[in-house]
Design a protein around this motif. Structure first.
Motif, mmCIF file in Angstrom:
data_model
loop_
_atom_site.group_PDB
_atom_site.id
_atom_site.type_symbol
_atom_site.label_atom_id
_atom_site.label_comp_id
_atom_site.label_asym_id
_atom_site.label_seq_id
_atom_site.Cartn_x
_atom_site.Cartn_y
_atom_site.Cartn_z
ATOM 1 N N ASN A 1 17.678 20.034 28.202
ATOM 2 C CA ASN A 1 17.256 20.603 26.928
ATOM 3 C C ASN A 1 15.760 20.376 26.740
ATOM 4 O OD1 ASN A 1 19.759 21.533 26.052
ATOM 5 N ND2 ASN A 1 20.289 19.556 25.180
ATOM 6 N N TYR A 2 15.148 21.264 25.988
ATOM 7 C CA TYR A 2 13.733 21.134 25.644
ATOM 8 C C TYR A 2 13.609 20.404 24.316
ATOM 9 C CZ TYR A 2 12.763 24.470 29.325
ATOM 10 O OH TYR A 2 12.675 25.104 30.534
ATOM 11 N N ARG A 3 12.546 19.601 24.200
ATOM 12 C CA ARG A 3 12.314 18.822 22.988
ATOM 13 C C ARG A 3 10.928 19.124 22.453
ATOM 14 N NH1 ARG A 3 9.613 13.609 23.194
ATOM 15 N NH2 ARG A 3 9.432 12.885 21.071
ATOM 16 N N SER A 4 10.839 19.293 21.137
ATOM 17 C CA SER A 4 9.572 19.399 20.434
ATOM 18 C C SER A 4 9.591 18.325 19.350
ATOM 19 C CB SER A 4 9.416 20.795 19.808
ATOM 20 O OG SER A 4 8.172 20.916 19.181
ATOM 21 N N SER A 5 8.508 17.565 19.231
ATOM 22 C CA SER A 5 8.524 16.396 18.357
ATOM 23 C C SER A 5 7.227 16.284 17.563
ATOM 24 C CB SER A 5 8.709 15.142 19.211
ATOM 25 O OG SER A 5 8.639 13.980 18.438
ATOM 26 N N PHE A 6 7.357 15.821 16.312
ATOM 27 C CA PHE A 6 6.185 15.521 15.487
ATOM 28 C C PHE A 6 6.553 14.456 14.460
ATOM 29 C CE2 PHE A 6 8.327 19.054 13.466
ATOM 30 C CZ PHE A 6 8.235 18.814 12.104
ATOM 31 N N ASP A 7 5.542 13.765 13.949
ATOM 32 C CA ASP A 7 5.696 12.746 12.912
ATOM 33 C C ASP A 7 5.107 13.264 11.614
ATOM 34 O OD1 ASP A 7 6.553 11.184 15.001
ATOM 35 O OD2 ASP A 7 5.028 9.643 14.776
ATOM 36 N N VAL A 8 5.759 12.948 10.492
ATOM 37 C CA VAL A 8 5.229 13.273 9.177
ATOM 38 C C VAL A 8 5.146 12.005 8.338
ATOM 39 C CG1 VAL A 8 6.037 15.666 9.162
ATOM 40 C CG2 VAL A 8 7.502 13.888 8.251
ATOM 41 N N THR A 9 4.206 11.980 7.404
ATOM 42 C CA THR A 9 4.066 10.852 6.477
ATOM 43 C C THR A 9 3.984 11.372 5.056
ATOM 44 O OG1 THR A 9 1.657 10.826 6.599
ATOM 45 C CG2 THR A 9 2.826 9.425 8.166
ATOM 46 N N TRP A 10 4.407 10.532 4.125
ATOM 47 C CA TRP A 10 4.249 10.837 2.706
ATOM 48 C C TRP A 10 4.274 9.542 1.923
ATOM 49 C CZ3 TRP A 10 8.996 10.957 4.901
ATOM 50 C CH2 TRP A 10 10.055 10.416 4.186
ATOM 51 N N ILE A 11 3.835 9.622 0.661
ATOM 52 C CA ILE A 11 3.783 8.455 -0.227
ATOM 53 C C ILE A 11 4.769 8.653 -1.363
ATOM 54 C CG2 ILE A 11 2.341 7.137 -1.823
ATOM 55 C CD1 ILE A 11 -0.064 8.079 -0.101
ATOM 56 N N GLU A 12 5.568 7.643 -1.595
ATOM 57 C CA GLU A 12 6.494 7.645 -2.720
ATOM 58 C C GLU A 12 5.991 6.629 -3.737
ATOM 59 O OE1 GLU A 12 10.888 6.005 -3.339
ATOM 60 O OE2 GLU A 12 10.755 7.619 -1.870
ATOM 61 N N GLN A 13 5.612 7.116 -4.909
ATOM 62 C CA GLN A 13 5.082 6.238 -5.949
ATOM 63 C C GLN A 13 6.206 5.476 -6.633
ATOM 64 O OE1 GLN A 13 1.832 5.777 -6.478
ATOM 65 N NE2 GLN A 13 1.345 7.285 -4.904
ATOM 66 N N ARG A 14 5.911 4.241 -7.007
ATOM 67 C CA ARG A 14 6.869 3.458 -7.784
ATOM 68 C C ARG A 14 6.872 3.948 -9.212
ATOM 69 N NH1 ARG A 14 6.439 -2.963 -6.507
ATOM 70 N NH2 ARG A 14 7.780 -2.903 -4.688
ATOM 71 N N PRO A 15 8.059 3.903 -9.864
ATOM 72 C CA PRO A 15 8.113 4.322 -11.279
ATOM 73 C C PRO A 15 7.398 3.344 -12.185
ATOM 74 C CG PRO A 15 10.311 3.735 -10.445
ATOM 75 C CD PRO A 15 9.325 3.568 -9.334
#
Length: 81
Positions: free
Chosen positions: A67-81
């Motif tokens: 099988n072929y694989r394509s990969s990436f990383d994502v980031t995000w910020i979750e603020q505290r209430p």
């Protein structure tokens, strides 16, 4: 699709962290290189308003499953209430 997740708090010297930064690796497997890339592009397009791509991890063909694989990383910020 395989997903890994890491959480990293924002550390402050004078108070508690105001949020946490997350990083997820998204791996897409498919029978063809173009299919893997198309699905990875669709996922990126669907989530890019909530996070950003931190890295592209390349594409390769798994020698065992073929099988072929394509990969990436994502980031995000979750603020505290």
């Amino acid at each position: 699709m395989a997903v890994g997740r890491r959480r990293r708090p924002y550390n402050n010297l004078n108070c508690r962290p105001g949020g946490a930064r997350y990083r997820i690796q998204i791996d897409v497997y498919a029978d063809s290189e173009s299919s893997a890339r198309a699905v990875a592009d669709a996922i990126e397009y669907a989530i890019e308003l909530d996070c950003h791509v931190a890295s592209y991890n390349g594409e390769y063909r798994d020698p065992h499953t073929m099988n072929y694989r394509s990969s990436f990383d994502v980031t995000w910020i979750e603020q505290r209430p």
